[in-house]
Every structure is written in structure tokens, then in C-alpha cells.
Design a protein around this motif. Structure first.
Motif, PDB file in Angstrom:
ATOM      1  N   LYS A  43       0.840  -1.211   0.000  1.00 35.56           N
ATOM      2  CA  LYS A  43       0.000   0.000   0.000  1.00 35.56           C
ATOM      3  C   LYS A  43       0.872   1.258   0.000  1.00 35.56           C
ATOM      4  CE  LYS A  43      -3.684   2.515   2.314  1.00 35.56           C
ATOM      5  NZ  LYS A  43      -3.028   3.792   2.025  1.00 35.56           N
ATOM      6  N   ASP A  44       1.973   1.218   0.760  1.00 38.51           N
ATOM      7  CA  ASP A  44       2.878   2.374   0.787  1.00 38.51           C
ATOM      8  C   ASP A  44       3.566   2.569  -0.565  1.00 38.51           C
ATOM      9  OD1 ASP A  44       2.239   2.911   3.428  1.00 38.51           O
ATOM     10  OD2 ASP A  44       3.872   1.687   4.221  1.00 38.51           O
ATOM     11  N   ILE A  45       3.852   1.452  -1.242  1.00 41.64           N
ATOM     12  CA  ILE A  45       4.461   1.541  -2.574  1.00 41.64           C
ATOM     13  C   ILE A  45       3.449   2.114  -3.571  1.00 41.64           C
ATOM     14  CG2 ILE A  45       5.440   0.191  -4.481  1.00 41.64           C
ATOM     15  CD1 ILE A  45       6.629  -1.675  -2.289  1.00 41.64           C
ATOM     16  N   TRP A  46       2.197   1.657  -3.489  1.00 39.68           N
ATOM     17  CA  TRP A  46       1.130   2.212  -4.336  1.00 39.68           C
ATOM     18  C   TRP A  46       1.003   3.714  -4.101  1.00 39.68           C
ATOM     19  CZ3 TRP A  46      -3.277   5.052  -4.276  1.00 39.68           C
ATOM     20  CH2 TRP A  46      -4.174   4.925  -5.339  1.00 39.68           C
ATOM     21  N   ASP A  47       0.951   4.105  -2.838  1.00 41.39           N
ATOM     22  CA  ASP A  47       0.833   5.525  -2.483  1.00 41.39           C
ATOM     23  C   ASP A  47       2.018   6.327  -3.028  1.00 41.39           C
ATOM     24  OD1 ASP A  47      -1.566   5.266  -1.158  1.00 41.39           O
ATOM     25  OD2 ASP A  47      -0.689   5.186   0.843  1.00 41.39           O
ATOM     26  N   ALA A  48       3.225   5.768  -2.929  1.00 42.64           N
ATOM     27  CA  ALA A  48       4.423   6.474  -3.390  1.00 42.64           C
ATOM     28  C   ALA A  48       4.344   6.757  -4.884  1.00 42.64           C
ATOM     29  CB  ALA A  48       5.673   5.659  -3.071  1.00 42.64           C
ATOM     30  N   ALA A  64       7.670  -0.403  -9.646  1.00 42.12           N
ATOM     31  CA  ALA A  64       6.597  -1.401  -9.714  1.00 42.12           C
ATOM     32  C   ALA A  64       7.165  -2.816  -9.751  1.00 42.12           C
ATOM     33  CB  ALA A  64       5.732  -1.147 -10.944  1.00 42.12           C
ATOM     34  N   ALA A  65       8.243  -3.020 -10.515  1.00 39.89           N
ATOM     35  CA  ALA A  65       8.869  -4.347 -10.582  1.00 39.89           C
ATOM     36  C   ALA A  65       9.382  -4.778  -9.208  1.00 39.89           C
ATOM     37  CB  ALA A  65      10.006  -4.337 -11.598  1.00 39.89           C
ATOM     38  N   ILE A  66      10.058  -3.868  -8.532  1.00 35.20           N
ATOM     39  CA  ILE A  66      10.555  -4.168  -7.189  1.00 35.20           C
ATOM     40  C   ILE A  66       9.383  -4.389  -6.234  1.00 35.20           C
ATOM     41  CG2 ILE A  66      11.800  -3.212  -5.191  1.00 35.20           C
ATOM     42  CD1 ILE A  66      13.685  -1.828  -7.240  1.00 35.20           C
ATOM     43  N   GLY A  67       8.353  -3.549  -6.360  1.00 37.85           N
ATOM     44  CA  GLY A  67       7.192  -3.657  -5.476  1.00 37.85           C
ATOM     45  C   GLY A  67       6.483  -4.983  -5.602  1.00 37.85           C
ATOM     46  N   VAL A  68       6.283  -5.447  -6.833  1.00 36.00           N
ATOM     47  CA  VAL A  68       5.564  -6.711  -6.999  1.00 36.00           C
ATOM     48  C   VAL A  68       6.452  -7.892  -6.597  1.00 36.00           C
ATOM     49  CG1 VAL A  68       6.065  -7.353  -9.425  1.00 36.00           C
ATOM     50  CG2 VAL A  68       3.771  -7.711  -8.457  1.00 36.00           C
ATOM     51  N   TYR A  69       7.765  -7.753  -6.761  1.00 33.57           N
ATOM     52  CA  TYR A  69       8.682  -8.783  -6.243  1.00 33.57           C
ATOM     53  C   TYR A  69       8.584  -8.876  -4.724  1.00 33.57           C
ATOM     54  CZ  TYR A  69      12.959 -10.468  -4.072  1.00 33.57           C
ATOM     55  OH  TYR A  69      13.845 -11.110  -3.230  1.00 33.57           O
ATOM     56  N   GLU A  82      -2.307 -20.980  -6.111  1.00 32.79           N
ATOM     57  CA  GLU A  82      -2.585 -20.008  -5.048  1.00 32.79           C
ATOM     58  C   GLU A  82      -1.562 -18.876  -5.080  1.00 32.79           C
ATOM     59  OE1 GLU A  82      -4.212 -17.918  -1.994  1.00 32.79           O
ATOM     60  OE2 GLU A  82      -5.101 -19.549  -3.158  1.00 32.79           O
ATOM     61  N   PHE A  83      -0.304 -19.227  -5.333  1.00 30.40           N
ATOM     62  CA  PHE A  83       0.747 -18.208  -5.432  1.00 30.40           C
ATOM     63  C   PHE A  83       0.438 -17.235  -6.568  1.00 30.40           C
ATOM     64  CE2 PHE A  83       4.657 -16.630  -7.402  1.00 30.40           C
ATOM     65  CZ  PHE A  83       5.289 -16.044  -6.305  1.00 30.40           C
ATOM     66  N   TYR A  84       0.076 -17.798  -7.728  1.00 28.70           N
ATOM     67  CA  TYR A  84      -0.172 -16.933  -8.886  1.00 28.70           C
ATOM     68  C   TYR A  84      -1.403 -16.063  -8.669  1.00 28.70           C
ATOM     69  CZ  TYR A  84      -0.469 -15.370 -13.721  1.00 28.70           C
ATOM     70  OH  TYR A  84      -0.525 -14.589 -14.855  1.00 28.70           O
ATOM     71  N   LYS A  85      -2.403 -16.610  -7.989  1.00 27.10           N
ATOM     72  CA  LYS A  85      -3.607 -15.826  -7.680  1.00 27.10           C
ATOM     73  C   LYS A  85      -3.242 -14.599  -6.841  1.00 27.10           C
ATOM     74  CE  LYS A  85      -7.951 -16.260  -5.077  1.00 27.10           C
ATOM     75  NZ  LYS A  85      -7.525 -15.723  -3.784  1.00 27.10           N
ATOM     76  N   GLN A  86      -2.447 -14.811  -5.792  1.00 26.97           N
ATOM     77  CA  GLN A  86      -2.051 -13.701  -4.924  1.00 26.97           C
ATOM     78  C   GLN A  86      -1.095 -12.739  -5.652  1.00 26.97           C
ATOM     79  OE1 GLN A  86      -1.041 -14.574  -0.779  1.00 26.97           O
ATOM     80  NE2 GLN A  86      -2.018 -16.589  -0.983  1.00 26.97           N
ATOM     81  N   PHE A  87      -0.242 -13.291  -6.500  1.00 26.31           N
ATOM     82  CA  PHE A  87       0.669 -12.452  -7.285  1.00 26.31           C
ATOM     83  C   PHE A  87      -0.124 -11.523  -8.201  1.00 26.31           C
ATOM     84  CE2 PHE A  87       2.959 -11.514 -11.172  1.00 26.31           C
ATOM     85  CZ  PHE A  87       4.175 -11.037 -10.705  1.00 26.31           C
ATOM     86  N   LYS A  88      -1.133 -12.088  -8.887  1.00 25.88           N
ATOM     87  CA  LYS A  88      -1.940 -11.286  -9.803  1.00 25.88           C
ATOM     88  C   LYS A  88      -2.701 -10.186  -9.062  1.00 25.88           C
ATOM     89  CE  LYS A  88      -4.193 -14.484 -12.107  1.00 25.88           C
ATOM     90  NZ  LYS A  88      -5.115 -15.070 -13.111  1.00 25.88           N
ATOM     91  N   TYR A  93      -3.217  -4.479  -8.289  1.00 28.44           N
ATOM     92  CA  TYR A  93      -3.273  -3.350  -7.360  1.00 28.44           C
ATOM     93  C   TYR A  93      -2.247  -2.279  -7.741  1.00 28.44           C
ATOM     94  CZ  TYR A  93      -2.970  -0.794  -2.926  1.00 28.44           C
ATOM     95  OH  TYR A  93      -2.934   0.193  -1.962  1.00 28.44           O
ATOM     96  N   LEU A  94      -1.015  -2.682  -7.980  1.00 29.31           N
ATOM     97  CA  LEU A  94       0.029  -1.707  -8.342  1.00 29.31           C
ATOM     98  C   LEU A  94      -0.262  -1.053  -9.685  1.00 29.31           C
ATOM     99  CD1 LEU A  94       3.294  -3.514  -7.150  1.00 29.31           C
ATOM    100  CD2 LEU A  94       2.301  -1.401  -6.223  1.00 29.31           C
ATOM    101  N   SER A  95      -0.847  -1.799 -10.616  1.00 27.54           N
ATOM    102  CA  SER A  95      -1.113  -1.248 -11.945  1.00 27.54           C
ATOM    103  C   SER A  95      -2.191  -0.166 -11.911  1.00 27.54           C
ATOM    104  CB  SER A  95      -1.516  -2.349 -12.928  1.00 27.54           C
ATOM    105  OG  SER A  95      -2.798  -2.843 -12.620  1.00 27.54           O
ATOM    106  N   SER A  96      -2.946  -0.084 -10.820  1.00 34.59           N
ATOM    107  CA  SER A  96      -4.012   0.922 -10.710  1.00 34.59           C
ATOM    108  C   SER A  96      -3.503   2.268 -10.198  1.00 34.59           C
ATOM    109  CB  SER A  96      -5.121   0.414  -9.773  1.00 34.59           C
ATOM    110  OG  SER A  96      -4.660   0.367  -8.427  1.00 34.59           O
ATOM    111  N   SER A  97      -2.197   2.360  -9.911  1.00 28.20           N
ATOM    112  CA  SER A  97      -1.671   3.580  -9.278  1.00 28.20           C
ATOM    113  C   SER A  97      -1.565   4.760 -10.250  1.00 28.20           C
ATOM    114  CB  SER A  97      -0.311   3.309  -8.633  1.00 28.20           C
ATOM    115  OG  SER A  97       0.599   2.778  -9.576  1.00 28.20           O
TER     116      SER A  97
END
Length: 360
Positions: A43-48, A64-69, A82-88, A93-97
Motif C-alpha cells: 500500500k505504501d508503494i502504491w501511495d508512493a 513497480a517491478a521491485i514492489g511486486v517482487y 494459489e501463489f499466482y492468484k495472490q501475485f496477480k 493493485y500496483l497497476s491501478s496507481s
């Protein structure tokens, strides 16, 4: 003390893997305060990104690359689906910033491809591959900007006057910047450019960031208000204009900070070449024309209140505050990429640039 370092001696955007954090300069505090943020929560990365603490299309992509990593690193499951679901979810979320800068989506898609292409590997291996890709995206940005600088230098000569708008400098990338890359390389080689920086209303990136980083780095830079650009051109002080961009359409239309198209229009009147400096990651061949680019609308307060001690507009007045405008391709003398300079007709030459990239 940290504050004794030049602004260009800091990393604009970096990964602190040991402490699970994205490290950025808070650009909303510049030039008054050099504050380094270490962000661990998505959330802080999105806000930034949204609040422009990190900004500039290339820097946003790296962040964004670092944030999603970092988000992927926190996922606690050994099940791929399950991993891919949470990753997506984190990627979405980040792509909406920020909607306009294509580098954001380009970088997140690269990270997404890593997960999809390695579904047969263990989750820990996928996380390591995501780390490697985020680091690669950051390192590539340095090479890309240096190449743009080298090609840009072929378009000017020592002693030239150069105008730029907004901040496409080191603060918008990892190093060198895009539009400023020819300026920094020229400075290293004794070109003695005379740089003019538009202040860039309403967020003042030219005043707070471009003038600041160039001045601290020892370049000859003069700050002007946006509505002074025609005067310096008419005076014969400008030999070329370099700007960055957030998205280039397939036909060469370019979306950049609001006011860029005004500079381009005036430049055409005075026969001054107008160049867009664009990494190929900023060129969106799936967007046909500038009319298809979504332009971000920003809060009214940026125009009426930000930077003022008291509100400087009547309460209740309507405000139109687009973050970007689109410069039509017929106003653009060339698009400077890391694989060469594209010129009209852009529908053909941009394809050629991508062929060079593929064969590089």
C-alpha cells in the motif's frame, strides 16, 4: 551527513532485499529536503507512485517491478495456483496507481511473464527469478538512458541552447535520465550547453527537480516559467528541445507532462527541432494514436492550493487538471530511443526500431 551528498549521488529507486524494502527519494520533499524512504508494504508503494514520491515513467516501472517482487516474497504458499492468484492481485493493485505511464504496465507484465513461464519450478525458485528480473529491469534502465544520451548528442553541437519541460532527468530514472541524458553526457565531455528548464505547472517538476538536479551537477541551467518558452525561442537562445514522455503511440503521438504540446507547437513556429526521448519500454505499439491514450486527471487542489500559503483561486471554481497532454507526431522532429532515432513516418520507423531491438 546524508544531506551533504548531491541529489544525483543517491539512488532514485533501488531494492534493499535484505530488509525487504523499496528505497526511493521522496520527490515531493525536493528541493528543500533530501528524504530517503524505505517502503515495505505494498500500500505504501502504491501511495508512493500515486502521490509522485517516485515519478517519471522509467522510475515508476522499476519501482513497480521491485514492489511486486517484494509482494511475491511475502506470499506464504507452496501451491503454484494459489501463489499466482495472490501475485496477480498484487500486480493488479500496483497497476491501478497511475494510468498513463506505459512503463508501469510493461514492467509488471515482464514480472508476470516470469511467473507464468516458470510454473513447473518451485515457489522459492520463482521468487528468486522475480528478484533477478526486478534487478535486471533496474540495470537495463541505466544502459537505456546512456544510449539515449549518445544518440541525442548527435543532434546537437557544443555551446547549444537546449530547452526541456518537466523532469525527464535522473530523478525520473535510475541514472542519466532520458531527456537530460544528452545534457549530462555533454557536460562530461565539455559541450557547455545552455539549458533552459520550464517550471512545469502545476506540480513544478521543472523548478523543483530538473533545475535542482542540473544545477547541483554543475550544468549551466536557467529556470523559466512555462509561459516564457516562446520568448527564449524567439530570442534565438534555443537550438533544440529534448523532452521525455510517458507513452508513445504507434503513430508517433507522444503523451508527456501537461504543457509539452504547447512547447512543441511554439517550436514549430520558430523552426526549432523538438525531440522526444523515449525508451522502447515507453513506446506502446498496441496504442494506435494519441487519441487512445488515457490521460490521468489530478486533484483540483494541485492547481488552487498546492505551494501557496493561502488558497489562490476562488472557492468553488471549476478546475481542469490533466496530468498529461498529447503532442501530435507532426510536431515531433525525432523520437530518440536506445536503438536509434526514429523520424517520420513513425508508423514505419518505430517498427524498425523494434526490429533492431529484437536483433540486438
Amino acid at each position: 551527513m546524508e544531506n551533504e551528498k548531491l541529489i544525483t549521488e543517491y539512488d532514485t529507486v533501488a531494492l534493499d532485499d535484505e530488509n525487504n524494502s523499496l528505497v526511493i527519494i521522496d520527490q515531493t520533499k525536493l528541493p528543500g529536503k533530501k528524504e530517503i524512504l524505505r517502503l515495505t508494504d505494498i500500500k505504501d508503494i502504491w501511495d508512493a507512485i500515486y502521490l509522485l514520491k517516485v515519478r517519471g515513467a522509467p522510475a515508476i516501472g522499476v519501482a513497480a517491478a521491485i514492489g511486486v517482487y517484494l509482494a511475491a516474497k511475502e506470499i506464504k504458499t507452496e501451491d503454484y495456483e494459489e501463489f499466482y492468484k495472490q501475485f496477480k492481485e498484487a500486480k493488479s493493485y500496483l497497476s491501478s496507481s497511475r494510468p498513463t505511464a506505459v512503463n508501469l504496465f510493461w514492467a509488471l507484465d515482464r514480472m508476470d511473464n516470469i511467473v507464468k513461464e516458470n510454473k513447473n519450478k518451485s515457489i522459492s525458485e520463482i521468487k528468486q527469478l522475480l528478484h533477478n528480473e526486478a534487478v535486471a529491469i533496474r540495470e537495463e534502465d541505466i544502459w537505456v538512458c546512456k544510449q539515449i544520451g549518445e544518440f541525442g548528442l548527435t543532434l546537437v553541437k557544443p555551446g547549444d541552447g537546449i530547452l526541456t519541460h518537466c523532469n525527464a532527468g535522473q530523478l525520473a530514472t535510475v541514472k542519466y535520465g532520458t531527456a537530460t541524458a544528452p545534457m549530462y553526457l555533454g557536460h562530461e565531455r565539455g559541450y557547455n550547453f545552455k539549458i533552459f528548464a520550464d517550471e512545469t505547472r502545476p506540480l513544478l517538476q521543472g523548478a523543483r527537480l530538473t533545475a535542482y538536479e542540473l544545477f547541483e551537477s554543475g550544468l549551466d541551467v536557467t529556470l523559466i516559467c512555462d509561459n516564457m518558452s516562446a520568448t527564449v525561442m524567439k530570442n534565438g537562445w534555443i537550438n533544440a528541445i529534448f523532452v521525455g514522455c510517458d507513452r508513445v503511440a504507434a503513430n508517433g503521438d507522444a503523451a508527456n507532462k501537461i504543457g509539452t504540446s504547447v512547447v512543441a507547437t511554439v517550436a514549430k513556429r520558430y523552426n526549432i527541432p523538438f525531440y522526444v526521448c523515449a525508451p522502447t519500454s515507453t513506446i506502446d505499439m498496441n496504442t494506435k494514436t494519441g487519441a487512445d491514450i488515457k490521460i490521468e486527471q489530478r486533484p483540483a487542489e494541485e492547481v488552487t492550493e498546492m505551494w501557496y500559503k493561502e488558497r489562490m483561486a476562488p472557492k468553488g471554481v471549476k478546475v481542469f487538471n490533466p496530468a498529461f497532454d498529447v503532442t501530435d507526431n507532426d510536431l515531433i522532429s525525432g523520437i530518440v530511443t536506445e536503438y536509434g532515432i526514429a523520424k517520420a513516418p513513425y508508423t514505419e520507423t518505430l517498427k524498425e526500431i523494434f526490429k533492431r531491438k529484437k536483433n540486438y
